[in-house]
Design a protein around this motif. Structure first.
Motif, PDB file in Angstrom:
ATOM      1  N   ASP A 159      22.770  12.938  20.955  1.00  0.00           N
ATOM      2  CA  ASP A 159      24.074  12.345  20.646  1.00  0.00           C
ATOM      3  C   ASP A 159      24.462  12.760  19.241  1.00  0.00           C
ATOM      4  O   ASP A 159      23.707  12.525  18.285  1.00  0.00           O
ATOM      5  N   PRO A 160      25.650  13.362  19.049  1.00  0.00           N
ATOM      6  CA  PRO A 160      26.038  13.845  17.730  1.00  0.00           C
ATOM      7  C   PRO A 160      26.240  12.726  16.697  1.00  0.00           C
ATOM      8  O   PRO A 160      26.043  12.939  15.510  1.00  0.00           O
ATOM      9  N   GLN A 161      26.594  11.539  17.124  1.00  0.00           N
ATOM     10  CA  GLN A 161      26.811  10.456  16.165  1.00  0.00           C
ATOM     11  C   GLN A 161      25.506   9.764  15.800  1.00  0.00           C
ATOM     12  O   GLN A 161      25.213   9.546  14.628  1.00  0.00           O
ATOM     13  N   SER A 162      24.722   9.371  16.805  1.00  0.00           N
ATOM     14  CA  SER A 162      23.507   8.604  16.515  1.00  0.00           C
ATOM     15  C   SER A 162      22.297   9.493  16.272  1.00  0.00           C
ATOM     16  O   SER A 162      21.283   9.028  15.782  1.00  0.00           O
ATOM     17  N   LYS A 163      22.369  10.753  16.622  1.00  0.00           N
ATOM     18  CA  LYS A 163      21.275  11.728  16.491  1.00  0.00           C
ATOM     19  C   LYS A 163      20.069  11.352  17.356  1.00  0.00           C
ATOM     20  O   LYS A 163      18.949  11.747  17.096  1.00  0.00           O
ATOM     21  N   LEU A 164      20.319  10.516  18.357  1.00  0.00           N
ATOM     22  CA  LEU A 164      19.255  10.130  19.279  1.00  0.00           C
ATOM     23  C   LEU A 164      19.308  10.999  20.532  1.00  0.00           C
ATOM     24  O   LEU A 164      20.374  11.412  20.985  1.00  0.00           O
ATOM     25  N   ARG A 165      18.123  11.191  21.070  1.00  0.00           N
ATOM     26  CA  ARG A 165      18.048  11.940  22.330  1.00  0.00           C
ATOM     27  C   ARG A 165      18.522  11.022  23.442  1.00  0.00           C
ATOM     28  O   ARG A 165      18.030   9.912  23.601  1.00  0.00           O
ATOM     29  N   ASN A 166      19.443  11.527  24.243  1.00  0.00           N
ATOM     30  CA  ASN A 166      19.996  10.728  25.327  1.00  0.00           C
ATOM     31  C   ASN A 166      19.670  11.295  26.707  1.00  0.00           C
ATOM     32  O   ASN A 166      20.135  10.787  27.701  1.00  0.00           O
ATOM     33  N   GLY A 167      18.936  12.356  26.797  1.00  0.00           N
ATOM     34  CA  GLY A 167      18.596  12.922  28.101  1.00  0.00           C
ATOM     35  C   GLY A 167      18.445  14.435  28.015  1.00  0.00           C
ATOM     36  O   GLY A 167      18.437  15.021  26.930  1.00  0.00           O
ATOM     37  N   TYR A 168      18.322  15.006  29.163  1.00  0.00           N
ATOM     38  CA  TYR A 168      18.138  16.452  29.251  1.00  0.00           C
ATOM     39  C   TYR A 168      19.225  17.052  30.128  1.00  0.00           C
ATOM     40  O   TYR A 168      19.695  16.417  31.065  1.00  0.00           O
ATOM     41  N   VAL A 169      19.586  18.255  29.813  1.00  0.00           N
ATOM     42  CA  VAL A 169      20.544  18.998  30.629  1.00  0.00           C
ATOM     43  C   VAL A 169      19.799  20.232  31.127  1.00  0.00           C
ATOM     44  O   VAL A 169      19.128  20.920  30.363  1.00  0.00           O
ATOM     45  N   SER A 170      19.892  20.469  32.394  1.00  0.00           N
ATOM     46  CA  SER A 170      19.241  21.671  32.927  1.00  0.00           C
ATOM     47  C   SER A 170      20.193  22.385  33.874  1.00  0.00           C
ATOM     48  O   SER A 170      21.091  21.777  34.438  1.00  0.00           O
ATOM     49  N   THR A 171      19.964  23.648  33.993  1.00  0.00           N
ATOM     50  CA  THR A 171      20.764  24.460  34.905  1.00  0.00           C
ATOM     51  C   THR A 171      19.804  25.028  35.943  1.00  0.00           C
ATOM     52  O   THR A 171      18.769  25.611  35.599  1.00  0.00           O
ATOM     53  N   VAL A 172      20.127  24.859  37.179  1.00  0.00           N
ATOM     54  CA  VAL A 172      19.307  25.363  38.274  1.00  0.00           C
ATOM     55  C   VAL A 172      20.132  26.399  39.022  1.00  0.00           C
ATOM     56  O   VAL A 172      21.304  26.169  39.322  1.00  0.00           O
ATOM     57  N   ARG A 173      19.470  27.525  39.273  1.00  0.00           N
ATOM     58  CA  ARG A 173      20.167  28.587  39.984  1.00  0.00           C
ATOM     59  C   ARG A 173      19.274  29.057  41.125  1.00  0.00           C
ATOM     60  O   ARG A 173      18.087  29.303  40.923  1.00  0.00           O
ATOM     61  N   ASP A 174      19.810  29.182  42.300  1.00  0.00           N
ATOM     62  CA  ASP A 174      19.049  29.663  43.449  1.00  0.00           C
ATOM     63  C   ASP A 174      18.979  31.196  43.379  1.00  0.00           C
ATOM     64  O   ASP A 174      19.988  31.887  43.465  1.00  0.00           O
ATOM     65  N   ILE A 175      17.748  31.710  43.201  1.00  0.00           N
ATOM     66  CA  ILE A 175      17.583  33.164  43.104  1.00  0.00           C
ATOM     67  C   ILE A 175      16.946  33.734  44.369  1.00  0.00           C
ATOM     68  O   ILE A 175      16.494  34.871  44.402  1.00  0.00           O
ATOM     69  N   HIS A 176      16.936  32.926  45.420  1.00  0.00           N
ATOM     70  CA  HIS A 176      16.324  33.344  46.673  1.00  0.00           C
ATOM     71  C   HIS A 176      16.948  34.654  47.176  1.00  0.00           C
ATOM     72  O   HIS A 176      16.225  35.594  47.547  1.00  0.00           O
ATOM     73  N   GLU A 177      18.245  34.743  47.192  1.00  0.00           N
ATOM     74  CA  GLU A 177      18.919  35.957  47.680  1.00  0.00           C
ATOM     75  C   GLU A 177      18.599  37.155  46.787  1.00  0.00           C
ATOM     76  O   GLU A 177      18.311  38.246  47.282  1.00  0.00           O
ATOM     77  N   GLN A 178      18.612  36.957  45.490  1.00  0.00           N
ATOM     78  CA  GLN A 178      18.279  38.038  44.557  1.00  0.00           C
ATOM     79  C   GLN A 178      16.841  38.511  44.769  1.00  0.00           C
ATOM     80  O   GLN A 178      16.557  39.705  44.777  1.00  0.00           O
TER      81      GLN A 178
END
Length: 189
Positions: A4-23
């Motif tokens: 969080d930019p104001q409190s500088k506390l960690r509020n969670g995680y962001v992740s990106t998932v991509r299906d590479i099965h076809e590749q």
């Protein structure tokens, strides 16, 4: 990780998932095609046995290995006699079938994984026989003659009335570096 930019506390995680099965499937297909093309590049398209390029690679490898080996290396060249005359009478297609039969007959006499049979040129085949002395080479040459004789292929222009082959051979002494060109010339002669 999200901070969080104001409190500088960690509020969670962001992740990106991509299906590479076809590749991954595409990459696997490309790898399989590459392997197939590599294999085809080393095979004679008519007879299905190794080609001259594969033979040259094996000879170079054997030349490097021979200096560490304590046994001779032999080479035989098996040349179909009067192939042009056979083709003139029976046609190129029958001549091609004849070459396939001769190639398979010669292939059946080699027993060791280290031995190699390749189409050398036109109606000639080469046999590279590591760890084989003169006596062993003479035995394999006799087996090649008998294998072709057993095919019993009629040949009207042959003195015997049957297809024959000529076999030339050379042995390279152990613990000496092979000169591939000279070795081939000696076997061909």
């Amino acid at each position: 990780e999200y901070v969080d930019p104001q409190s500088k506390l960690r509020n969670g995680y962001v992740s990106t998932v991509r299906d590479i099965h076809e590749q991954k499937n595409v990459e696997d297909q490309l790898a399989a095609r590459k392997n197939m093309m590599s294999e085809l590049a080393l095979r004679d398209d008519l007879t299905g046995i190794s080609n001259r390029y594969a033979f040259d690679q094996s000879l170079e490898s054997e030349a490097r290995r021979l200096t560490r080996n304590s046994r001779d290396t032999a080479m035989l060249i098996v040349d179909v006699d009067l192939l042009t005359e056979y083709n003139d009478v029976h046609g190129e297609r029958m001549g091609d079938q004849l070459l396939k039969r001769v190639a398979m007959a010669i292939m059946q006499i080699v027993r060791r994984d280290s031995d190699m049979v390749a189409r050398f040129r036109g109606g000639a085949f080469v046999m590279l026989l590591p760890m084989t002395d003169r006596k062993g080479a003479e035995f394999v040459a006799q087996c090649a003659l008998e294998a072709v004789r057993a095919l019993a292929i009629p040949h009207p222009d042959s003195a015997t009335g049957w297809l024959t082959v000529s076999v030339g051979g050379a042995c390279w002494p152990a613990e000496n570096r092979i000169d591939p060109d000279w070795f081939l010339q000696q076997a061909d002669t």
